[in-house]
Motif scaffolding. Structure first.
Motif, short mmCIF file in Angstrom:
data_model
loop_
_atom_site.label_atom_id
_atom_site.label_comp_id
_atom_site.label_asym_id
_atom_site.label_seq_id
_atom_site.Cartn_x
_atom_site.Cartn_y
_atom_site.Cartn_z
N UNK A 62 106.25 93.96 25.46
CA UNK A 62 107.44 94.16 24.62
C UNK A 62 107.14 95.30 23.65
N UNK A 63 107.93 96.36 23.75
CA UNK A 63 107.74 97.52 22.86
C UNK A 63 108.10 97.17 21.42
N UNK A 64 107.63 97.97 20.45
CA UNK A 64 107.99 97.75 19.04
C UNK A 64 109.43 98.20 18.79
N UNK A 65 110.37 97.35 19.12
CA UNK A 65 111.79 97.72 19.10
C UNK A 65 112.28 98.12 17.71
N UNK A 66 111.97 97.39 16.64
CA UNK A 66 112.45 97.83 15.32
C UNK A 66 111.95 99.23 14.94
N UNK A 67 110.70 99.54 15.25
CA UNK A 67 110.18 100.88 14.94
C UNK A 67 110.88 101.95 15.76
N UNK A 68 111.16 101.66 17.02
CA UNK A 68 111.90 102.62 17.85
C UNK A 68 113.33 102.78 17.35
N UNK B 224 112.84 82.83 22.78
CA UNK B 224 111.96 81.71 22.46
C UNK B 224 110.51 82.16 22.21
N UNK B 225 110.26 83.45 22.25
CA UNK B 225 108.89 83.95 22.22
C UNK B 225 108.44 84.43 20.84
N UNK B 226 109.39 84.60 19.90
CA UNK B 226 109.04 85.08 18.58
C UNK B 226 109.03 86.59 18.43
N UNK B 227 109.39 87.33 19.47
CA UNK B 227 109.42 88.78 19.39
C UNK B 227 110.69 89.28 18.70
N UNK B 228 110.59 90.47 18.12
CA UNK B 228 111.76 91.19 17.62
C UNK B 228 112.20 92.15 18.71
N UNK B 229 113.38 91.91 19.26
CA UNK B 229 113.76 92.68 20.46
C UNK B 229 115.26 92.94 20.58
N UNK B 230 116.12 92.10 19.96
CA UNK B 230 117.54 92.13 20.23
C UNK B 230 118.36 92.76 19.14
N UNK B 231 119.67 92.56 19.24
CA UNK B 231 120.63 93.19 18.33
C UNK B 231 120.47 92.71 16.90
N UNK B 232 120.04 91.47 16.72
CA UNK B 232 119.88 90.96 15.36
C UNK B 232 118.52 91.29 14.77
N UNK C 95 104.79 104.73 19.46
CA UNK C 95 105.86 105.22 18.58
C UNK C 95 105.62 106.67 18.17
N UNK C 96 104.38 107.03 17.91
CA UNK C 96 104.08 108.42 17.54
C UNK C 96 104.39 109.38 18.68
#
Length: 360
Positions: A159-165, A189-197, A133-134
């Motif tokens: 999986x990249x840190x989508x919320x931070x990006x 189903x994986x528990x990642x934060x990745x999508x529109x929501x 991210x930096x």
């Protein structure tokens, strides 16, 4: 004399460990055959397949956390990624827009930058192969039209840190695109934060012809609002449909119908079961390879990267196992729906047998 096309048999998936495509679901096969001659590029003429495309987009939106999605079934992840860059360029206020992406981004972004005349700024990943991210923040400026995040990278399944990006892109006045072409059917189903929501994502790539088990070609481009597709639209005066937002003109009705059929058949329970099967098998394989002394990149999604000696890698490929490598040389094993425990046990047996013959 070469056999005719009708006499040739399609390639078996029995030893295919490198591909992110797989055997289509039977329902997808049947739907594809029914719509072989339909062209979703002119939905006013081919209204039946247009209805199926709307269903597919709605289900893809549900999968990616978007209640009212805009988008279409593309020819694959490359077209979807090119179109995300295309829309960002057309919506940008800058006369010299750039795109910032991690080095793990798919090569389709290089194609997009060259085709569309935008600068692609590729930044390093961190020590675990995710977007730094930096580093992204240091590359973003007032001319940045698009920040790219990867959700299920091609080489390591990261999986990249989508919320931070997303926060970074918002602060810069840029759009955010998430490439979840392969990972998208696992990630719910994986528990990642990745999508529109999960974050302020503007557009997203997710491909039914990968883990979604549609026939090829059937990719997907989703957008949060209509202005993304409006930015891509051109007039089509000789068609029944007045405008067209897709990159290609004529498109595959078979792919659209197959995507709708597979999603209708498998979302969400079938895909959840496949994720659970595949991740369990991936973790087992990583332990087996590590126990044999081969360095393994710990899996995050159903993909194992393992550092095999070059001679062993080539020997295994010589026996018909389809393997590909990462940019730094690890072998990639993608645990797709056609890859089962028996397949991987046979692969491990081949490794064990061939290791002695090549002096490992």
């Amino acid at each position: 004399m070469q056999p005719s096309v009708g006499e040739r048999r399609s390639q078996s998936f029995d030893r295919v460990l490198s591909s992110m495509c797989t055997e289509p679901h039977p329902a997808a096969r049947a739907a594809a055959e029914a719509f072989l001659a339909s062209n979703p590029g002119d939905p006013a003429t081919y209204d039946a397949v247009a209805e199926l495309e709307a269903e597919a987009v709605d289900l893809l939106g549900e999968l990616a956390g978007l209640a009212e999605p805009h988008g279409y079934v593309t020819s694959g992840g490359t077209e979807a990624n090119v179109q995300a860059v295309h829309a960002a360029r057309n919506l940008a206020e800058s006369d010299d827009p750039n795109v910032v992406a991690p080095e793990s981004a798919h090569f389709s972004f290089t194609k997009a930058a060259e085709l569309l005349g935008v600068e692609l700024r590729t930044v390093p990943t961190d020590g675990d192969h995710r977007a730094d991210v930096d580093a992204v923040a240091a590359a973003v400026d007032a001319d940045t039209a698009l920040v790219v995040g990867v959700a299920g990278s091609t080489e390591y399944g990261r999986v990249d840190p989508i919320p931070a990006l997303a926060d970074l892109a918002s602060d810069a006045g840029s759009r955010l695109h998430v490439d979840a072409a392969w990972g998208g059917f696992h990630l719910p189903f994986s528990g990642h934060d990745w999508g529109f929501d999960d974050a302020a994502v503007d557009s997203l790539t997710v491909d039914p012809h990968k883990v979604g088990r549609a026939v090829v070609p059937a990719g997907g481009l989703l957008a949060r609002d209509a202005r993304t597709l409006d930015a891509l639209a051109v007039e089509t005066p000789y068609l029944e449909t007045p405008t067209q937002a897709s990159l290609t003109g004529t498109r595959s009705g078979a792919g659209v119908a197959a995507a709708a059929a597979a999603l209708e058949e498998l979302w969400p329970d079938g895909y959840r079961a496949e994720y659970e099967r595949a991740i369990d098998l991936t973790e087992w394989l990583a332990v087996e390879l590590g126990g044999r002394g081969y360095p393994v990149v710990g899996p995050e999604l159903p993909l194992v990267a393992v550092d095999l000696p070059d001679a062993l890698f080539e020997a295994v490929r010589g026996e018909g196992w389809k393997l590909a490598g990462t940019g730094t040389g690890e072998a990639r094993i993608v645990v797709m729906p056609h890859v089962d425990r028996g397949t991987l046990e046979s692969f491990l047996d081949a490794l064990d047998r061939l290791a002695g013959t090549v002096g490992v």
